[in-house]
Design an enzyme around this catalytic site. Structure first.
Site, PDB file in Angstrom:
ATOM      1  CG  PHE A 131      -1.976   0.977   1.260  1.00 23.11           C
ATOM      2  CD1 PHE A 131      -3.196   0.708   0.661  1.00 23.11           C
ATOM      3  CD2 PHE A 131      -1.792   2.212   1.845  1.00 23.11           C
ATOM      4  CE1 PHE A 131      -4.217   1.650   0.660  1.00 23.11           C
ATOM      5  CE2 PHE A 131      -2.808   3.166   1.854  1.00 23.11           C
ATOM      6  CZ  PHE A 131      -4.023   2.875   1.261  1.00 23.11           C
ATOM      7  CG  ASP A 203      -0.098  -2.202   7.313  1.00 26.31           C
ATOM      8  OD1 ASP A 203      -1.202  -2.509   7.802  1.00 26.31           O
ATOM      9  OD2 ASP A 203       0.115  -1.111   6.732  1.00 26.31           O
ATOM     10  CE1 TYR A 228      -9.589   2.983   6.562  1.00 28.77           C
ATOM     11  CE2 TYR A 228      -8.629   4.145   8.425  1.00 28.77           C
ATOM     12  CZ  TYR A 228      -8.554   3.730   7.115  1.00 28.77           C
ATOM     13  OH  TYR A 228      -7.460   4.057   6.372  1.00 28.77           O
ATOM     14  CE  LYS A 229      -7.969  -0.022   4.928  1.00 31.49           C
ATOM     15  NZ  LYS A 229      -6.523  -0.121   4.682  1.00 31.49           N
ATOM     16  NE  ARG A 377      -9.943  -2.884  -2.771  1.00 34.57           N
ATOM     17  CZ  ARG A 377      -9.424  -2.201  -1.755  1.00 34.57           C
ATOM     18  NH1 ARG A 377      -8.291  -2.589  -1.224  1.00 34.57           N
ATOM     19  NH2 ARG A 377     -10.027  -1.139  -1.273  1.00 34.57           N
TER      20      ARG A 377
HETATM   21  C1  PLP Z   1      -5.831   1.063   4.509  1.00 34.86           C
HETATM   22  C2  PLP Z   1      -4.360   0.938   4.660  1.00 34.86           C
HETATM   23  C3  PLP Z   1      -3.621   1.960   5.265  1.00 34.86           C
HETATM   24  C4  PLP Z   1      -4.318   3.223   5.689  1.00 34.86           C
HETATM   25  O1  PLP Z   1      -3.496   4.106   6.365  1.00 34.86           O
HETATM   26  P1  PLP Z   1      -4.138   5.436   6.955  1.00 34.86           P
HETATM   27  O2  PLP Z   1      -3.051   6.029   7.746  1.00 34.86           O
HETATM   28  O3  PLP Z   1      -5.332   5.028   7.755  1.00 34.86           O
HETATM   29  O4  PLP Z   1      -4.577   6.283   5.822  1.00 34.86           O
HETATM   30  C5  PLP Z   1      -2.261   1.766   5.438  1.00 34.86           C
HETATM   31  N1  PLP Z   1      -1.649   0.630   5.023  1.00 34.86           N
HETATM   32  C6  PLP Z   1      -2.339  -0.364   4.424  1.00 34.86           C
HETATM   33  C7  PLP Z   1      -1.633  -1.597   4.003  1.00 34.86           C
HETATM   34  C8  PLP Z   1      -3.702  -0.226   4.213  1.00 34.86           C
HETATM   35  O5  PLP Z   1      -4.377  -1.192   3.601  1.00 34.86           O
END
Ligand code: PLP
Length: 416
Positions: A131, A203, A228-229, A377
């Protein structure tokens, strides 16, 4: 061949089916985007009303003690710990995933730079397909430190063995890839990192609440993740941070704000880190947002990750089978691994018109999302997704593709 009635029967037999009643889902929507923003637990509304009306409105400043506001990051951390194979006092819910990555990566580099004989370790190993924020944070931190750190990006998991060497300080990977849904073998990769003397940072943005995770048993060192996911904490709800017990004593992160001080209300001019995981905190937290995270976690407490995983795999297997059998004539390509051991709780299909097809699905009430390049997705949240939803979603997809009910020239929205 599976029928719609078979799906109805599977929902009837599903022991988790009643959990769906605890979520507010609009009529006419098949929600397959819980991997991006989880659905709203019904109680979140009354909980946030209680925070705003009673705790803030009536008790005012007294709520920091009386309503347990000050302890909220730790209380939520302890609840979350059970979902990721961690112990109490190892997790706090705080800040964003990006910020927590910055803190853990900095702490890991610091630990390596202080370890005897390891001063040469200047490499962070990660994936090009990670990401973007994860890679950007690593780039930002290393360029800011300006002390010779290098980011080594691999292009596929089979390159890990060659990429992790005696120069490697930290291996920083996302356990389940946001785009493909590919899942790393946490134990195997952590073991490899340790064998070469590197520290392992995971992560868990697409893992926490989505797949069983065993941080301690699998030998991870640090982890961050999102609430939040799959955890249904609400838009932008605070993330989490886990530090293995053996690293907490020398966990030194650069955002040494007053919430990580040993006695925050002594108001001392000199920083002195508190013991334990609260040293991962920085400053005052968004209490209303944190309070909503608890609503999602309390639903997870009614089941187990093993039961959720079983249903998640049944849902994703069904979706793959139905799409592949009913959309045979269309140029759809499965991007997500077929092997259960390497699949998260989402399914991604590439299609040359992925974006317009997804827009057409959304306009018909099937909400998934789109990620470059060409990838549609679909997230399957076993807490509230039914087998019948999978059937109906595929039915609509078939109609859109067979009858070309999409606009190939559809313009991109800011958020895809
Ligand atoms: C959703 C996601 C994030 C989100 O990071 P924010 O700081 O909340 O914007 C980070 N890393 C991964 C791998 C994600 O899927």
């Amino acid at each position: 061949m599976m029928t719609r009635d078979d799906c109805v029967a599977r929902d009837k037999a599903d022991k988790l089916s009643s959990l769906r009643d605890q979520f507010d889902l609009p009529d006419g929507v098949i929600y397959l985007d819980g991997n991006s923003l989880g659905a709203r637990p019904k109680v979140a509304l009354s909980r946030v009303q209680q925070v705003v009306n009673d705790e803030w409105g009536k008790d005012l400043i007294r709520s920091w003690n009386k309503a347990g506001w000050f302890d909220l990051p730790s209380r939520l951390g302890d609840k979350l710990a059970t979902l990721i194979g961690a112990n109490p006092n190892e997790v706090v819910v705080t800040d964003s995933t990006s910020i927590n990555l910055f803190k853990t990566l900095a702490a890991a580099l610091h630990k390596q730079s202080r370890a005897e004989g390891r001063s040469q370790r200047h490499v962070i190993v990660t994936e090009r397909a990670n990401f973007p924020t994860d890679v950007y944070i690593a780039q930002g931190l290393t360029s800011w430190l300006d002390s010779g750190y290098e980011i080594r990006m691999i292009d596929s998991p089979d390159q890990l063995n060659a990429a992790i060497d005696e120069d490697t300080a930290v291996v920083m990977l996302t356990h389940v890839n946001y785009r493909t849904g590919h899942m790393h073998d946490m134990r195997e990769v952590s073991t490899l990192a340790h064998a070469r003397g590197a520290l392992m940072l995971w992560d868990l943005a697409h893992s926490a609440g989505a797949v069983p995770v065993n941080l301690n048993a699998d030998g991870a060192d640090y982890a961050v993740g999102c609430t939040y996911k799959y955890l249904n904490g609400g838009p932008g709800s605070p993330a989490f941070i886990w530090v293995a017990a053996q690293h907490q004593k020398d966990f030194r992160q650069p955002l040494s704000g007053w919430w990580s001080h040993a006695s925050p209300f002594a108001m001392q001019p000199q920083f002195e880190a508190t013991g334990g995981i609260r040293r991962a905190l920085c400053g005052t937290q968004p209490i209303a947002s944190l309070a909503m995270v608890e609503c999602g976690l309390d639903i997870f407490a009614q089941t187990s990750m093993a039961a959720l995983r079983e249903k998640s795999l049944a849902l994703t297997d069904l979706f793959i089978d139905l799409v592949e059998s009913r959309c045979r004539v269309h140029p759809l390509e499965l991007v997500t691994p077929r092997e259960h051991a390497h699949r998260g709780s989402q399914v991604s299909f590439a299609h040359p018109h992925g974006y317009p097809v997804m827009q057409a699905l959304i306009s018909r009430g099937v909400i998934g999302d789109y990620r470059e390049p060409h990838i549609m997705r679909f997230g399957f949240t076993p807490l509230y997704t039914r087998f019948i939803d999978v059937w109906d979603a595929v039915d609509i997809l078939v109609d859109i593709l067979d009858n070309k009910r999409y606009d190939p020239a559809a313009l991109r929205d800011a958020v895809t």
